[in-house]
Write an enzyme that holds these catalytic residues in place. Structure first.
Site, PDB file in Angstrom:
ATOM      1  CG  ASP A   1       9.182   1.568  -8.681  1.00  0.00           C
ATOM      2  OD1 ASP A   1       9.173   2.411  -8.712  1.00  0.00           O
ATOM      3  OD2 ASP A   1       9.806   0.804  -9.579  1.00  0.00           O
TER       4      ASP A   1
ATOM      5  CD  GLU B   1     -12.114 -10.053 -10.589  1.00  0.00           C
ATOM      6  OE1 GLU B   1     -11.558 -10.761  -9.604  1.00  0.00           O
ATOM      7  OE2 GLU B   1     -11.372 -10.714 -11.777  1.00  0.00           O
TER       8      GLU B   1
HETATM    9  C1  NOJ Z   1      11.319   4.479  -8.865  1.00  0.00           C
HETATM   10  C2  NOJ Z   1      11.206   4.870  -7.201  1.00  0.00           C
HETATM   11  O1  NOJ Z   1      10.066   5.537  -6.537  1.00  0.00           O
HETATM   12  C3  NOJ Z   1      12.630   4.672  -6.515  1.00  0.00           C
HETATM   13  O2  NOJ Z   1      12.998   5.096  -5.697  1.00  0.00           O
HETATM   14  C4  NOJ Z   1      13.401   4.375  -7.191  1.00  0.00           C
HETATM   15  O3  NOJ Z   1      15.211   3.647  -6.723  1.00  0.00           O
HETATM   16  C5  NOJ Z   1      12.764   3.336  -8.718  1.00  0.00           C
HETATM   17  N1  NOJ Z   1      11.696   3.516  -9.395  1.00  0.00           N
HETATM   18  C6  NOJ Z   1      13.893   1.799  -9.367  1.00  0.00           C
HETATM   19  O4  NOJ Z   1      12.727   0.653  -8.548  1.00  0.00           O
END
Ligand code: NOJ
Length: 553
Positions: free
Chosen positions: A213, A264
């Site tokens: 993310d 790894e």
């Molecule tokens: C991207 C994620 O896909 C989204 O849903 C989220 O709100 C933001 N990152 C923050 O984590």
């Protein structure tokens, strides 16, 4: 893991992720096993057979960790615990084993940019005095102005409003998303050590990879100087290079550390969520970094032949020189579903449209037709294809959810300028009848529109012309044709046509114009996005109708 039978496909030694069809499970909206209105692991386990029948190689499950759910689980309170609403760690392990038995890999979602404000680290930080080492795991700073009552700088949150919130003791903490999501300080070595340990925890439990993310947001400009005119709009997608807090060169050093750990293990992978410009995206997939990075250009593209042609060419050139593969995405839980996006006139800002209208601008039938054509465009391409749950059912965006049902922080934080992302997160319809159309034994956490019984998976499974049947056939054909040959050649069949030929012999033609186009010479029609009619192009003289696609051999 036990491999799926590929006896009818040309053999390939390439790692699975190079050409995988990966199905994104937005867990709280997928299937509800215990009737509490929220999707869960029990629900997902009960539907693994459906995913196997669909033919996917892997699932990516959005965050399943303990979370207050301020941002649908992207606010993690404990990275080693499953949220009780979703199930238990034991169940997660069973899910991984069962998926593997069916030949389906499991990708977890890693959220390293921020934690929840309920995470023990943040609780410790704010219970400690300024200057305490626990504060250094986050970005906690003095404010500006004589009494420090102004935020440290002018940065704004992706969800709207300031990116800083003041603590009771007068200092401020940074959050690029909601105030409940404090940003971690990746300059602090404890943060790196902790995330390596978290990854090891899940890798040891059989997780096949991580979708990372906000991969482009981990490093902030150490001067913390003002952005000035460089402010981005709420939920902006493409972020400029070396911005104060997006796409800074330092993010690459971090992933190299993770990659050493991943290497790894056998056969595991990392895929980056990085909303950056294509020329910068290639940096994320250098051989010692991510295995792949989502190319969001397809998702951001209009229904326009010129644009799509350059998106395809770009997707290939970004990935291939690094030894990565194009990583295509038509939709996900953060954007308007394509069946609605493609039904809006060119140039519409689809984030704003649900608020600004006009409602009459939407042509639902056109959007549905184009989304089916886009599925063939997507699934014929080399590289991997990430599908978002419900895409295979042709679900539209529920852009008119009652405002009292909206849960996405964007609605409030944008001062109601944007409705947020809930319209793409409505629980899936599994059956034509029953409460929540088979999503669970009760209602779902968001209401489903009345017309969804015809879109239910069970109804579509019986119908050879349904969108579900189209996806099933396309994925099966893709497997049968083989994925080892990654070659692609763009064909020139006219200004309004996107067409390409693959090394496998597959030719995909998509008509984005307003009149039928002649098909190139072919032996066989493999698949068409719309069922037959008077214009049936299955003969060599046939023509392809507007807003449809065809696979030829
Ligand atoms: C991207 C994620 O896909 C989204 O849903 C989220 O709100 C933001 N990152 C923050 O984590």
């Amino acid at each position: 893991m036990s491999a799926r039978s590929t006896s009818d496909a040309p053999a390939s030694d390439a790692p699975w992720w190079r050409h995988g069809v990966v199905y994104q499970v937005y867990i709280r909206s997928f299937a509800d096993g215990n009737g509490d209105g929220t999707g869960d692991l029990a629900g997902l386990r009960s539907r693994l057979g459906y995913l196997q029948r669909l033919g996917v190689d892997a699932v990516w499950i959005t965050p399943w960790y303990a979370s207050p759910m301020v941002d649908g689980g992207y606010d993690v309170a404990d990275y080693r615990t499953i949220d009780p609403r979703f199930g238990t760690l034991d169940e997660a392990e069973r899910l991984i084993a069962e998926a593997h038995q069916l030949g389906i890999r499991v990708i977890a979602d890693l959220v390293p940019n921020h934690t929840s404000e309920r995470h023990s680290w943040f609780r410790e930080a704010i219970a400690s005095p300024p200057g305490h080492p626990s504060r250094d795991r986050y970005h906690i700073r003095d404010g500006r102005g004589p009494d420090g009552s102004e935020p440290p700088n002018d940065w704004t949150s992706t969800f709207g409003g300031p990116a800083w919130t003041r603590l009771a003791d007068g200092q401020w903490y940074l959050h690029l998303f909601a105030p409940e999501q404090p940003d971690l300080n990746w300059e602090n070595p404890e943060v790196m050590a902790e995330f390596l340990d978290i990854q090891r925890f899940w890798l040891d439990r059989g997780i096949d990879g991580f979708r990372v993310d906000v991969a482009h947001g981990l490093v902030k400009d150490p001067t913390f100087s003002d952005l000035g005119p460089e402010h981005l709009e709420v939920l902006a997608t493409v972020h400029p290079a070396n911005h104060r807090h997006w796409d800074r060169d330092g993010v690459h050093e971090i992933v190299r550390g993770w990659r050493r750990l991943i290497d790894e293990y056998d056969d595991r992978m990392l895929v980056a969520e990085a909303w950056v410009t294509p020329d910068r995206l290639r940096l994320y997939t250098r051989p010692d970094e991510y295995h792949q990075a989502f190319s969001f250009s397809l998702l951001e593209s209009e229904w326009d032949a010129d644009e799509l042609r350059s998106v395809i060419a770009e997707g290939v050139t970004v990935a291939v020189p690094n030894g990565s593969t194009p990583t295509w995405v038509l939709s996900n839980h953060d954007v308007m579903r394509e069946a609605t996006r493609y039904g809006l006139p060119k140039g519409t800002n689809w984030r704003m449209w649900p608020v600004t209208g006009p409602v009459e601008a939407l042509d639902e039938e056109l959007g549905r037709r184009r989304a089916r054509a886009a599925a063939l465009l997507l699934l014929g391409l080399p590289g991997s294809a990430y599908l978002y749950q419900g895409e295979e059912l042709g679900l539209p965006e529920v852009w008119d959810l009652p405002t009292e049902a909206l849960d996405d922080p964007v609605w409030e934080r944008s001062d109601h300028a944007q409705r947020g992302r809930d319209g793409s997160r409505v629980p899936l319809p599994w059956e034509s009848t029953g409460p929540s159309y088979g999503f669970g034994s009760n209602g779902g956490w968001l209401p489903q529109p009345a017309g969804w019984s015809a879109l239910a998976a069970s109804a579509q499974a019986e119908d050879a012309d349904s969108t579900l049947s189209l996806y099933r056939e396309a994925i099966a054909l893709r497997r049968r044709l083989g994925t080892a040959d990654e070659a692609i050649e763009l064909l020139d069949l006219g200004r309004d046509v996107v067409a390409y030929r693959r090394g496998t012999g597959l030719t995909c033609v998509v008509n984005l114009g307003t009149s039928p186009v002649a098909l190139p010479a072919h032996d066989r029609v493999l698949l068409r996005s719309e069922p037959g009619g008077p214009d049936d192009p299955s003969g060599p003289d046939g023509a392809l109708e507007p807003d449809t696609a065809i696979w030829l051999m």
